[in-house]
Design a protein around this motif. Structure first.
Motif, PDB file in Angstrom:
ATOM      1  N   THR A   1       0.631  -1.322  -0.210  1.00  0.00           N
ATOM      2  CA  THR A   1      -0.089  -0.094  -0.366  1.00  0.00           C
ATOM      3  C   THR A   1       1.268   1.141   0.151  1.00  0.00           C
ATOM      4  OG1 THR A   1      -0.208   0.152   2.247  1.00  0.00           O
ATOM      5  CG2 THR A   1      -2.119  -1.321   0.915  1.00  0.00           C
ATOM      6  N   GLY A   2       1.725   1.546   0.614  1.00  0.00           N
ATOM      7  CA  GLY A   2       2.919   2.344   0.005  1.00  0.00           C
ATOM      8  C   GLY A   2       2.949   2.890   1.586  1.00  0.00           C
ATOM      9  N   THR A   3       2.668   4.350   1.093  1.00  0.00           N
ATOM     10  CA  THR A   3       1.382   6.260   1.401  1.00  0.00           C
ATOM     11  C   THR A   3      -0.078   5.966   0.762  1.00  0.00           C
ATOM     12  OG1 THR A   3       2.087   7.463  -0.112  1.00  0.00           O
ATOM     13  CG2 THR A   3       4.341   6.644   1.107  1.00  0.00           C
ATOM     14  N   ALA A   4       0.070   5.254   0.640  1.00  0.00           N
ATOM     15  CA  ALA A   4      -1.940   5.682   0.289  1.00  0.00           C
ATOM     16  C   ALA A   4      -2.614   4.945   0.590  1.00  0.00           C
ATOM     17  CB  ALA A   4      -2.203   4.892  -1.216  1.00  0.00           C
ATOM     18  N   ARG A   5      -3.798   5.811   1.731  1.00  0.00           N
ATOM     19  CA  ARG A   5      -4.557   5.840   2.597  1.00  0.00           C
ATOM     20  C   ARG A   5      -5.644   4.345   2.382  1.00  0.00           C
ATOM     21  NH1 ARG A   5      -7.937  11.399   3.450  1.00  0.00           N
ATOM     22  NH2 ARG A   5      -8.571  10.931   1.478  1.00  0.00           N
ATOM     23  N   THR A   6      -5.394   3.884   3.540  1.00  0.00           N
ATOM     24  CA  THR A   6      -6.706   2.685   3.384  1.00  0.00           C
ATOM     25  C   THR A   6      -8.019   3.330   4.092  1.00  0.00           C
ATOM     26  OG1 THR A   6      -4.366   1.158   3.766  1.00  0.00           O
ATOM     27  CG2 THR A   6      -6.995  -0.206   3.929  1.00  0.00           C
ATOM     28  N   ILE A   7      -8.743   3.251   3.342  1.00  0.00           N
ATOM     29  CA  ILE A   7      -9.978   3.327   3.999  1.00  0.00           C
ATOM     30  C   ILE A   7     -10.875   2.628   3.559  1.00  0.00           C
ATOM     31  CG2 ILE A   7     -12.119   5.110   3.151  1.00  0.00           C
ATOM     32  CD1 ILE A   7      -9.190   6.648   3.386  1.00  0.00           C
ATOM     33  N   LEU A   8     -11.890   2.482   5.194  1.00  0.00           N
ATOM     34  CA  LEU A   8     -12.375   0.825   5.675  1.00  0.00           C
ATOM     35  C   LEU A   8     -13.523   1.899   5.076  1.00  0.00           C
ATOM     36  CD1 LEU A   8     -12.872  -1.814   6.696  1.00  0.00           C
ATOM     37  CD2 LEU A   8     -12.346  -0.798   8.942  1.00  0.00           C
ATOM     38  N   PHE A   9     -14.756   0.296   4.935  1.00  0.00           N
ATOM     39  CA  PHE A   9     -15.832   1.177   4.550  1.00  0.00           C
ATOM     40  C   PHE A   9     -16.592  -0.406   5.859  1.00  0.00           C
ATOM     41  CE2 PHE A   9     -14.589   3.340   1.132  1.00  0.00           C
ATOM     42  CZ  PHE A   9     -15.799   4.588   1.035  1.00  0.00           C
ATOM     43  N   THR A  10     -18.173   0.381   7.060  1.00  0.00           N
ATOM     44  CA  THR A  10     -17.858  -0.771   7.578  1.00  0.00           C
ATOM     45  C   THR A  10     -19.110  -0.180   8.478  1.00  0.00           C
ATOM     46  OG1 THR A  10     -17.309  -1.509  10.326  1.00  0.00           O
ATOM     47  CG2 THR A  10     -16.326   0.409   9.385  1.00  0.00           C
ATOM     48  N   THR A  11     -20.096  -1.084   8.623  1.00  0.00           N
ATOM     49  CA  THR A  11     -21.165  -0.601   8.850  1.00  0.00           C
ATOM     50  C   THR A  11     -21.085   0.192  10.591  1.00  0.00           C
ATOM     51  OG1 THR A  11     -21.507  -2.985  10.295  1.00  0.00           O
ATOM     52  CG2 THR A  11     -22.513  -2.200   8.114  1.00  0.00           C
ATOM     53  N   LYS A  12     -20.045   0.467  10.760  1.00  0.00           N
ATOM     54  CA  LYS A  12     -19.348   0.971  12.985  1.00  0.00           C
ATOM     55  C   LYS A  12     -19.605   2.071  12.830  1.00  0.00           C
ATOM     56  CE  LYS A  12     -18.239  -4.467  14.098  1.00  0.00           C
ATOM     57  NZ  LYS A  12     -18.293  -5.126  12.832  1.00  0.00           N
TER      58      LYS A  12
ATOM     59  N   LEU B   1      -9.851   1.514  -0.820  1.00  0.00           N
ATOM     60  CA  LEU B   1     -11.317   1.263  -0.201  1.00  0.00           C
ATOM     61  C   LEU B   1     -11.135   0.598   0.185  1.00  0.00           C
ATOM     62  CD1 LEU B   1     -13.348   3.069  -2.901  1.00  0.00           C
ATOM     63  CD2 LEU B   1     -12.034   4.147  -0.950  1.00  0.00           C
ATOM     64  N   LEU B   2     -11.221  -0.709   1.295  1.00  0.00           N
ATOM     65  CA  LEU B   2     -11.480  -1.699   2.111  1.00  0.00           C
ATOM     66  C   LEU B   2     -12.519  -1.807   2.092  1.00  0.00           C
ATOM     67  CD1 LEU B   2      -9.870  -4.099   2.692  1.00  0.00           C
ATOM     68  CD2 LEU B   2      -9.818  -2.633   4.996  1.00  0.00           C
ATOM     69  N   PHE B   3     -12.756  -3.172   1.556  1.00  0.00           N
ATOM     70  CA  PHE B   3     -14.612  -3.917   2.130  1.00  0.00           C
ATOM     71  C   PHE B   3     -14.332  -5.321   3.401  1.00  0.00           C
ATOM     72  CE2 PHE B   3     -15.061  -0.499  -1.276  1.00  0.00           C
ATOM     73  CZ  PHE B   3     -15.996   0.080  -0.567  1.00  0.00           C
ATOM     74  N   GLY B   4     -15.242  -5.226   4.247  1.00  0.00           N
ATOM     75  CA  GLY B   4     -14.494  -6.510   4.655  1.00  0.00           C
ATOM     76  C   GLY B   4     -15.623  -7.828   4.169  1.00  0.00           C
ATOM     77  N   LYS B   5     -15.082  -8.438   5.169  1.00  0.00           N
ATOM     78  CA  LYS B   5     -15.825  -9.985   4.459  1.00  0.00           C
ATOM     79  C   LYS B   5     -17.719 -10.055   4.700  1.00  0.00           C
ATOM     80  CE  LYS B   5     -13.744 -12.962   7.386  1.00  0.00           C
ATOM     81  NZ  LYS B   5     -13.595 -14.747   7.520  1.00  0.00           N
ATOM     82  N   GLU B   6     -18.803 -10.522   3.599  1.00  0.00           N
ATOM     83  CA  GLU B   6     -19.897 -10.892   3.716  1.00  0.00           C
ATOM     84  C   GLU B   6     -20.743 -10.496   5.285  1.00  0.00           C
ATOM     85  OE1 GLU B   6     -18.721 -11.003  -0.580  1.00  0.00           O
ATOM     86  OE2 GLU B   6     -17.689 -11.804   1.554  1.00  0.00           O
ATOM     87  N   SER B   7     -19.701 -11.835   5.846  1.00  0.00           N
ATOM     88  CA  SER B   7     -20.412 -12.399   7.718  1.00  0.00           C
ATOM     89  C   SER B   7     -19.986 -11.137   8.342  1.00  0.00           C
ATOM     90  CB  SER B   7     -20.196 -13.741   6.982  1.00  0.00           C
ATOM     91  OG  SER B   7     -19.473 -14.072   7.658  1.00  0.00           O
ATOM     92  N   ALA B   8     -19.130 -10.931   8.055  1.00  0.00           N
ATOM     93  CA  ALA B   8     -18.150 -10.288   9.586  1.00  0.00           C
ATOM     94  C   ALA B   8     -17.434  -9.057   9.358  1.00  0.00           C
ATOM     95  CB  ALA B   8     -17.767 -11.329  10.100  1.00  0.00           C
ATOM     96  N   GLY B   9     -17.404  -8.458   7.981  1.00  0.00           N
ATOM     97  CA  GLY B   9     -16.562  -7.351   8.476  1.00  0.00           C
ATOM     98  C   GLY B   9     -14.793  -7.618   8.475  1.00  0.00           C
TER      99      GLY B   9
ATOM    100  N   THR C   1     -10.673  -6.280  14.572  1.00  0.00           N
ATOM    101  CA  THR C   1     -10.914  -5.267  15.100  1.00  0.00           C
ATOM    102  C   THR C   1      -9.440  -4.963  14.225  1.00  0.00           C
ATOM    103  OG1 THR C   1      -9.918  -5.944  16.777  1.00  0.00           O
ATOM    104  CG2 THR C   1     -11.937  -5.175  16.776  1.00  0.00           C
ATOM    105  N   ASP C   2      -7.948  -5.613  14.430  1.00  0.00           N
ATOM    106  CA  ASP C   2      -6.909  -5.303  14.200  1.00  0.00           C
ATOM    107  C   ASP C   2      -6.769  -5.108  13.356  1.00  0.00           C
ATOM    108  OD1 ASP C   2      -7.989  -8.219  13.740  1.00  0.00           O
ATOM    109  OD2 ASP C   2      -5.027  -8.516  13.274  1.00  0.00           O
ATOM    110  N   VAL C   3      -7.811  -5.373  11.975  1.00  0.00           N
ATOM    111  CA  VAL C   3      -7.303  -4.953  10.461  1.00  0.00           C
ATOM    112  C   VAL C   3      -7.775  -3.437  10.859  1.00  0.00           C
ATOM    113  CG1 VAL C   3      -8.197  -5.074   8.327  1.00  0.00           C
ATOM    114  CG2 VAL C   3      -7.436  -6.955   9.563  1.00  0.00           C
ATOM    115  N   ALA C   4      -9.170  -3.171  11.430  1.00  0.00           N
ATOM    116  CA  ALA C   4      -9.546  -2.270  10.930  1.00  0.00           C
ATOM    117  C   ALA C   4      -8.716  -0.585  12.252  1.00  0.00           C
ATOM    118  CB  ALA C   4     -10.797  -1.989  12.275  1.00  0.00           C
ATOM    119  N   ALA C   5      -7.951  -1.479  12.886  1.00  0.00           N
ATOM    120  CA  ALA C   5      -7.231  -0.998  13.938  1.00  0.00           C
ATOM    121  C   ALA C   5      -5.889   0.019  13.047  1.00  0.00           C
ATOM    122  CB  ALA C   5      -6.446  -1.130  15.257  1.00  0.00           C
TER     123      ALA C   5
END
Length: 152
Positions: free
Chosen positions: A69-80, A96-104, A107-111
């Motif tokens: 990913t280098g210096t690019a921002r990782t933007i998480l899309f989440t219902t939370k 633009l990062l999207f999680g798995k259908e059943s569980a997103g 927390t360590d990835v979101a962090a």
């Protein structure tokens, strides 16, 4: 700009996102493990011949993805998330990062994501289809950055 799918589980959703990437000129990263065989004919059936027009990179896990990913921002899309995607300023090199259908995502990835955003939906429902969410988010991000195909 890129779309990244974290451990996607449904071949049809991945196929639809690959077609979206092909149509809008955006690469797609698939973070394994996948919930289906990659040669699954459902992926090709959904993506159709568009799959030949999108750059797809498969990553063994989230750490392997992060190494690219280098210096690019990782933007998480989440219902939370609390911040709306429509109140956010996207950059042309965002992922633009999207999680798995059943569980997103766990927390360590979101962090480690730079920002968490939501797509506003009615309170009575849980979430949108993955491919639909990716289309809305990518459309807004490309609109903001002036990167939509066919724009002046």
């Amino acid at each position: 700009m890129r779309i990244a799918l974290y451990e996607p589980e449904i071949a049809g959703n991945v196929g639809a996102v690959l077609r979206l990437g092909a149509c809008l000129g955006v690469a797609v990263d698939l973070i394994e493990p996948l919930g289906f065989a990659w040669d699954d004919r459902r992926v090709r059936r959904t993506a159709m011949d568009y799959i030949d027009h999108v750059a797809v990179t498969r990553h063994a896990d989230f750490a392997a993805f992060r190494a690219t990913t280098g210096t690019a921002r990782t933007i998480l899309f989440t219902t939370k998330a609390t911040q709306s995607a429509y109140d956010f300023a996207f950059a042309a090199d965002d992922i633009l990062l999207f999680g798995k259908e059943s569980a997103g995502v766990p927390t360590d990835v979101a962090a480690v994501c730079d920002v968490a955003l939501k797509l506003p939906i009615m309170a009575e429902v849980r979430s949108m289809n993955l491919a639909t969410a990716a289309a809305l988010a990518l459309g807004e991000a490309l609109r903001q950055t002036g990167s939509l195909p066919g724009q002046g």
